[in-house]
Enzyme design. Structure first.
Site, short mmCIF file in Angstrom:
data_model
loop_
_atom_site.label_atom_id
_atom_site.label_comp_id
_atom_site.label_asym_id
_atom_site.label_seq_id
_atom_site.Cartn_x
_atom_site.Cartn_y
_atom_site.Cartn_z
N ARG A 187 -1.36 9.85 1.34
CA ARG A 187 -2.81 10.46 1.16
C ARG A 187 -2.71 11.93 1.11
O ARG A 187 -3.58 12.30 0.04
CB ARG A 187 -3.48 9.66 2.03
CG ARG A 187 -3.69 8.28 1.76
CD ARG A 187 -4.72 7.64 3.08
NE ARG A 187 -5.05 6.27 2.82
CZ ARG A 187 -5.49 5.55 3.70
NH1 ARG A 187 -6.06 6.12 4.70
NH2 ARG A 187 -5.84 4.20 3.23
N HIS A 224 -9.12 10.76 1.91
CA HIS A 224 -8.80 9.52 1.26
C HIS A 224 -8.89 10.03 -0.34
O HIS A 224 -9.88 10.50 -0.74
CB HIS A 224 -9.81 8.39 1.20
CG HIS A 224 -9.24 7.05 0.74
ND1 HIS A 224 -9.15 6.65 -0.38
CD2 HIS A 224 -8.49 6.16 1.36
CE1 HIS A 224 -8.30 5.56 -0.66
NE2 HIS A 224 -8.14 4.75 0.55
N HIS A 258 -12.14 10.98 5.42
CA HIS A 258 -11.83 9.69 5.43
C HIS A 258 -11.58 9.39 6.92
O HIS A 258 -12.04 8.30 7.61
CB HIS A 258 -10.85 8.95 4.55
CG HIS A 258 -10.55 7.55 4.62
ND1 HIS A 258 -11.56 6.77 4.36
CD2 HIS A 258 -9.42 6.99 4.97
CE1 HIS A 258 -11.03 5.36 4.63
NE2 HIS A 258 -9.95 5.60 4.93
N ARG A 270 -2.31 9.94 8.35
CA ARG A 270 -2.22 8.61 8.67
C ARG A 270 -1.60 7.87 7.77
O ARG A 270 -2.24 7.95 6.60
CB ARG A 270 -3.57 8.12 9.08
CG ARG A 270 -3.86 6.50 9.40
CD ARG A 270 -5.18 6.39 9.78
NE ARG A 270 -6.07 6.42 8.75
CZ ARG A 270 -6.25 5.35 7.76
NH1 ARG A 270 -5.81 4.28 8.15
NH2 ARG A 270 -7.16 5.39 6.94
N GLU A 281 0.95 -1.30 0.13
CA GLU A 281 0.04 -0.02 0.09
C GLU A 281 0.69 1.27 -0.01
O GLU A 281 1.98 1.19 0.33
CB GLU A 281 -0.98 -0.14 1.16
CG GLU A 281 -2.35 -0.82 1.04
CD GLU A 281 -3.40 -0.56 1.91
OE1 GLU A 281 -3.15 0.17 2.74
OE2 GLU A 281 -4.40 -1.43 1.63
#
Length: 522
Positions: free
Chosen positions: A291, A244, A353, A388, A117
């Protein structure tokens, strides 16, 4: 009235982990769920959770900690990150996989098979196809329901935390320090119940529904954060709301998360002309940049081209992945919306998000008020800093939920409950007409539009000042509305939502520095 050793408010990964650990250690546990148990943000998480890397992987706790801190843009709490990196993958293996029985996708040797990811230096993400959160939640829910020392109350809304001296009958208690002794909850029959607890764990989730575009369900209205603030708990980092980069864009429909793992496996972001554009904004990280960087890139490309969305192209994945097997949830979601993702790029927009701020807690989830713990998205452990890292939120909920459950079980053994007669029962307002749903809907539209426009992906002082003023006016109107009308879930959520909106604007205005997902254009 209900009494217990440990009261857990919320039933996602953090709340269920806390309840199970506390009950394992002999505590009498009550779990209160806003909807049915297990209907939480956890269930909507697609990509995965950070797990143990394979023995031959070039990975370590130190490398994971480095990735978390890099994503957090210099604002992470080092000891919290170290705890997550060292204990998290072990708990994922020993507790979630072996004890709870989450059936992670695995190789022929039955070892979970990790994927990649964004912003991770190694393939370390354990997953269950692209519905990992649902699989984890289902397994945890079954364990909680089956445990003999856990009682469950569903469809109960948090009204407020029960604190002394605030809810004491004795006015002389005003000189005492604030202590949390449980909570008041709105039952399905409209009655407010008092739950008296030796220790209380907030696990109520986030506040994504405050934004016009969000990947969160409509229940993510910041209830726990607002209750903690009203009780005078310390709240930090409210300006850090993560967006997000990729949610499915279909005009007139709610946004749906499209997992980070799509880009982790090699999907490309393109504009309406089919051109890749990430090289203009993140030449080193491209689609796998953090992100906040990817979200701003999409936002800026939309502004530059005048297009209402960008696109996620799965073409690079087709030759080496069975997409029907690996991403069934994504493909089904697109097809339900009338799109064929294997034949055309998927329209995407960023959306609110994850809330990186929250109730400030220590390494066991202990908040600033005695008797109160907070875990999961409602808390701020210091792990996420200003932004995050992908798939770290489920792990944080697991680690802090497990540790908070253990600490609460231990502390409750030596804690005597106050005399129930010394505490105030909830005083209902006189009977009257139910709140007009149209008024509530209009107020929500104002909150969600104002936050999206003025405290969204890109912020300026003028926008924040305008939004703070608008929310201040609306706050006083909603408070008057709340105090005059019979309690209902929708009214409680609206009251919590406007308070959380004000906290975001206040924090964003106080911080002139662009960092992580708080981006000041000025």
């Amino acid at each position: 009235m209900i009494t217990c050793d440990v009261l857990v408010l919320g039933g996602g990964i953090a709340g269920c982990s806390a309840a199970l650990r506390a009950a394992e250690l002999g505590a009498d546990v009550v779990v209160v769920a806003k909807d049915s148990l297990g209907e939480s943000n956890t269930a909507y998480a697609q990509g995965g959770i950070i797990g143990m890397p394979p023995p031959d992987a070039h990975d370590s706790a130190e490398l994971l900690a480095s990735d978390v801190e890099a994503a957090g843009a210099g604002l992470c709490k080092p000891e919290a990150v170290a705890l997550l990196a060292e204990q998290g993958p072990i708990l994922c293996r020993e507790f979630l996989w072996k004890q709870v029985g989450v059936d992670f996708d695995h190789t022929g040797a039955l070892e979970p098979e990790p994927t990649a990811e964004a912003a991770h230096s190694a393939r370390r993400i354990w997953h269950v196809k692209d519905a990992t959160g649902r699989a984890i939640q289902t397994a945890l829910t079954a364990k909680v329901r089956a445990h003999p020392r856990i009682r469950i109350f569903e469809s109960h809304s948090l009204v407020d935390l029960l604190t002394v001296p605030h809810h004491s009958r004795d006015p002389r208690r005003v000189y005492d320090p604030i202590q949390v002794w449980g909570a008041y909850g709105l039952a399905p029959d409209g009655q407010v119940r008092m739950c008296l607890a030796r220790r209380t764990i907030l696990a109520t989730g986030g506040l994504g529904y405050l934004y016009l575009h969000t990947s969160n369900p409509a229940s993510a209205t910041g209830d726990g954060l607002a209750a903690a603030y009203r009780a005078s708990a310390r709240i930090v980092n409210c300006e850090y709301v993560q967006f997000h980069p990729t949610t499915l864009y279909v005009p007139g429909r709610p946004r749906t998360l499209l997992t980070e793992a799509l880009r982790g496996e090699g999907a490309h972001l393109v504009n309406g002309a089919g051109e890749r554009f990430m090289s203009k904004y993140a030449p080193e990280g491209l689609e796998l940049a953090p992100r906040d960087v990817v979200s701003r890139a999409i936002f800026q490309e939309m502004a530059a081209t005048g297009e209402p969305c960008m696109y996620l192209d799965l073409e690079p994945l087709k030759a080496r992945l069975d997409l029907e097997a690996r991403f069934p949830t994504v493909l089904a979601t697109c097809r339900k919306a009338g799109l064929e993702p294997l034949a055309q790029p998927i329209p995407v927009v960023p959306a609110a998000h994850y809330f990186c701020g929250g109730v400030a807690v220590d390494l066991d989830g202990r908040a600033s008020l005695p008797g109160l713990f907070a875990v999961g998205e409602v808390s701020c452990t210091g792990v996420h800093g200003a932004n995050r890292l992908a798939s770290s939120s489920l792990l944080e909920g697991l680690v802090w939920g497990y540790r908070a459950g253990e600490a609460c079980a231990t502390e409750s053994r030596d804690t005597a409950l106050p005399d129930p007669d010394s505490l105030e029962a909830w005083k209902p307002v006189p009977p009257g007409p139910e709140p007009d749903p149209l008024l509530i809907e209009q107020d929500w539209t104002s909150i969600r539009t104002t936050l999206w426009n003025y405290a969204g992906i890109v912020r300026t002082r003028d926008r924040l000042l305008r939004g703070r003023g608008d929310m201040g006016y609306l706050y006083h109107r909603i408070e008057a509305f709340y105090r005059a009308a019979p309690l209902s879930r929708s009214l409680l959520e609206l009251r919590n939502g406007i308070l959380c909106a004000r906290l975001i604007f206040k924090a964003a205005l106080q911080n002139p520095e662009s960092r992580g997902c708080h981006y000041r254009l000025d």
